[in-house]
Design a protein around this motif. Structure first.
Motif, PDB file in Angstrom:
ATOM      1  N   ALA A  65      -5.921   3.046  -2.921  1.00 61.22           N
ATOM      2  CA  ALA A  65      -6.451   2.357  -1.733  1.00 61.22           C
ATOM      3  C   ALA A  65      -7.771   1.654  -2.041  1.00 61.22           C
ATOM      4  O   ALA A  65      -7.967   0.470  -1.704  1.00 61.22           O
ATOM      5  CB  ALA A  65      -6.614   3.343  -0.583  1.00 61.22           C
ATOM      6  N   GLY A  95       0.819  -1.208   0.000  1.00 61.75           N
ATOM      7  CA  GLY A  95       0.000   0.000   0.000  1.00 61.75           C
ATOM      8  C   GLY A  95       0.848   1.251   0.000  1.00 61.75           C
ATOM      9  O   GLY A  95       0.521   2.250  -0.675  1.00 61.75           O
ATOM     10  N   ARG A  96       1.952   1.204   0.709  1.00 66.19           N
ATOM     11  CA  ARG A  96       2.845   2.376   0.751  1.00 66.19           C
ATOM     12  C   ARG A  96       3.543   2.580  -0.603  1.00 66.19           C
ATOM     13  O   ARG A  96       3.691   3.725  -1.062  1.00 66.19           O
ATOM     14  CB  ARG A  96       3.867   2.198   1.875  1.00 66.19           C
ATOM     15  CG  ARG A  96       4.688   3.433   2.178  1.00 66.19           C
ATOM     16  CD  ARG A  96       5.267   3.394   3.584  1.00 66.19           C
ATOM     17  NE  ARG A  96       6.249   4.442   3.787  1.00 66.19           N
ATOM     18  CZ  ARG A  96       5.957   5.720   4.048  1.00 66.19           C
ATOM     19  NH1 ARG A  96       4.684   6.100   4.125  1.00 66.19           N
ATOM     20  NH2 ARG A  96       6.918   6.610   4.237  1.00 66.19           N
ATOM     21  N   ARG A 102      -2.807  10.900  -3.419  1.00 64.63           N
ATOM     22  CA  ARG A 102      -1.931   9.926  -2.755  1.00 64.63           C
ATOM     23  C   ARG A 102      -2.639   8.610  -2.456  1.00 64.63           C
ATOM     24  O   ARG A 102      -2.054   7.535  -2.565  1.00 64.63           O
ATOM     25  CB  ARG A 102      -1.408  10.575  -1.461  1.00 64.63           C
ATOM     26  CG  ARG A 102      -0.480   9.693  -0.648  1.00 64.63           C
ATOM     27  CD  ARG A 102      -0.099  10.414   0.629  1.00 64.63           C
ATOM     28  NE  ARG A 102       0.730   9.598   1.495  1.00 64.63           N
ATOM     29  CZ  ARG A 102       1.891  10.006   2.001  1.00 64.63           C
ATOM     30  NH1 ARG A 102       2.344  11.215   1.737  1.00 64.63           N
ATOM     31  NH2 ARG A 102       2.587   9.212   2.796  1.00 64.63           N
ATOM     32  N   ASP A 103      -3.914   8.664  -2.081  1.00 67.14           N
ATOM     33  CA  ASP A 103      -4.641   7.453  -1.705  1.00 67.14           C
ATOM     34  C   ASP A 103      -5.454   6.870  -2.871  1.00 67.14           C
ATOM     35  O   ASP A 103      -6.361   6.072  -2.651  1.00 67.14           O
ATOM     36  CB  ASP A 103      -5.551   7.721  -0.512  1.00 67.14           C
ATOM     37  CG  ASP A 103      -6.636   8.763  -0.815  1.00 67.14           C
ATOM     38  OD1 ASP A 103      -6.585   9.387  -1.898  1.00 67.14           O
ATOM     39  OD2 ASP A 103      -7.526   8.946   0.043  1.00 67.14           O
ATOM     40  N   GLU A 126       1.104   4.209  -2.873  1.00 67.76           N
ATOM     41  CA  GLU A 126       0.984   5.642  -2.593  1.00 67.76           C
ATOM     42  C   GLU A 126       2.077   6.416  -3.342  1.00 67.76           C
ATOM     43  O   GLU A 126       1.812   7.486  -3.919  1.00 67.76           O
ATOM     44  CB  GLU A 126       1.092   5.904  -1.095  1.00 67.76           C
ATOM     45  CG  GLU A 126      -0.136   5.488  -0.294  1.00 67.76           C
ATOM     46  CD  GLU A 126      -0.012   5.878   1.177  1.00 67.76           C
ATOM     47  OE1 GLU A 126       0.768   6.791   1.498  1.00 67.76           O
ATOM     48  OE2 GLU A 126      -0.710   5.254   1.993  1.00 67.76           O
TER      49      GLU A 126
END
Length: 309
Positions: free
Chosen positions: A156, A138-139, A152-153, A142
């Motif tokens: 998600a 997930g990072r 940025r998300d 981003e």
């Protein structure tokens, strides 16, 4: 030629996003350090993986699910082969997927996990590692979103409850003079969104450069090798490259011992429609982009191509 990026995920993402993105555009690969997966968990998982593959063949085959496409449990040696390859890869593996309640809207797309009853700590260890992989992935997503000029998300929601799969992988030891330089996994691209790989410090992983040369990927111990999968390549209209790669047997003593690794294939949600991002469409050729397709339909297409469905 520039080099494959090696970045620390402990840094602010906006300071590393473009270096990661540059590497994904040029090579389709990057190396990530300080990824947050505890080394103690990695060590425990690696030892448990070796213990499982050391079980008798008839014991392991109890967990092979005929007709399951290799999505869960054990897949025996000589089953999977790369797209268009004439021979099967020299490997055996175990898959752990997402566990969803039966009444979940996406439960029909994800079979329940199976667990080896001979190893009571197996489930807890690999459920913990699955969650840690997902957090690290997930990072990375981003950072990719920042590089692409997205929120940025952005990713998600696209990967929430996605059909991500963790693979415990063993390439058995080879014998004879032909062992050195043998192809253990034929040239292929990954199907999914991004792949996070533990265990690549053992020599053998190579990627095919845009110039048509094989380049060895040589990460430091404990680092993750990240590569772009076909789904993200399709979403970005080839801006981020899903690069052909392979695993070859190294030279010397390492050629004659088993090789172990643990890739995590991070997937979009099955109902996510892969439709080219507006920013990745050429305004002069707006029709020059792949057709939209759900990630589940795309996955099924590719599994048929590699002999798993």
């Amino acid at each position: 030629m520039s080099e494959i990026a090696s970045v620390s995920l402990a840094q602010p993402l906006d300071t590393i996003a473009d270096e990661l993105g540059r590497s994904f555009e040029e090579f389709g690969f990057a190396v990530v350090r300080d990824h947050g997966i505890p080394q103690s968990l990695i060590d425990r998982a690696e030892e448990m993986s070796k213990q499982f593959f050391d079980l008798p063949e008839e014991t392991k085959r109890k967990y092979h699910i005929p007709g399951g496409g290799g999505a869960r449990g054990y897949t025996p040696f000589g089953t999977e082969k790369a797209k268009d390859a004439k021979v099967h890869d020299l490997k055996e593996f175990w898959h752990v997927g997402r566990s969803l309640p039966q009444d979940h809207a996406l439960a029909e797309f994800m079979a329940p996990n199976v667990w080896p009853e001979e190893m009571p700590e197996f489930r807890d260890t690999f459920e913990e590692l699955y969650a840690a992989f997902e957090k690290a992935g997930g990072r990375v997503l981003e950072a990719i979103a920042l590089h692409l000029g997205l929120e940025r998300d952005f990713f998600a929601a696209t990967v929430e409850d996605g059909n991500s799969v963790m693979r415990l992988l063993r390439y058995p030891p080879l014998e004879g003079a032909e062992a050195e330089g043998a192809i253990r996994a034929a040239a292929h691209g990954d199907i999914n969104t991004i792949t996070l790989l533990l265990g690549a410090e053992e020599a053998g992983l190579e990627l095919l450069t845009a110039e048509g040369e094989w380049l060895a990927v040589d990460p430091p111990a404990g680092a993750l090798v990240i590569n772009i999968g076909d789904m993200l390549d399709r979403l970005t209209n080839g801006k981020l490259r899903s690069t052909t790669h392979r695993v070859v047997n190294p030279r010397g003593e390492a050629a004659y011992r088993a090789r172990y690794s643990m890739p995590f294939f991070l997937h979009f949600r099955p109902d996510y429609v892969i439709e080219t991002l507006d920013s990745c469409v050429d305004p002069d050729n707006p029709e020059d982009k792949p057709e939209s397709i759900s990630s589940h339909e795309f996955l099924l297409q590719r599994l048929r191509e590699i002999n798993l469905a």
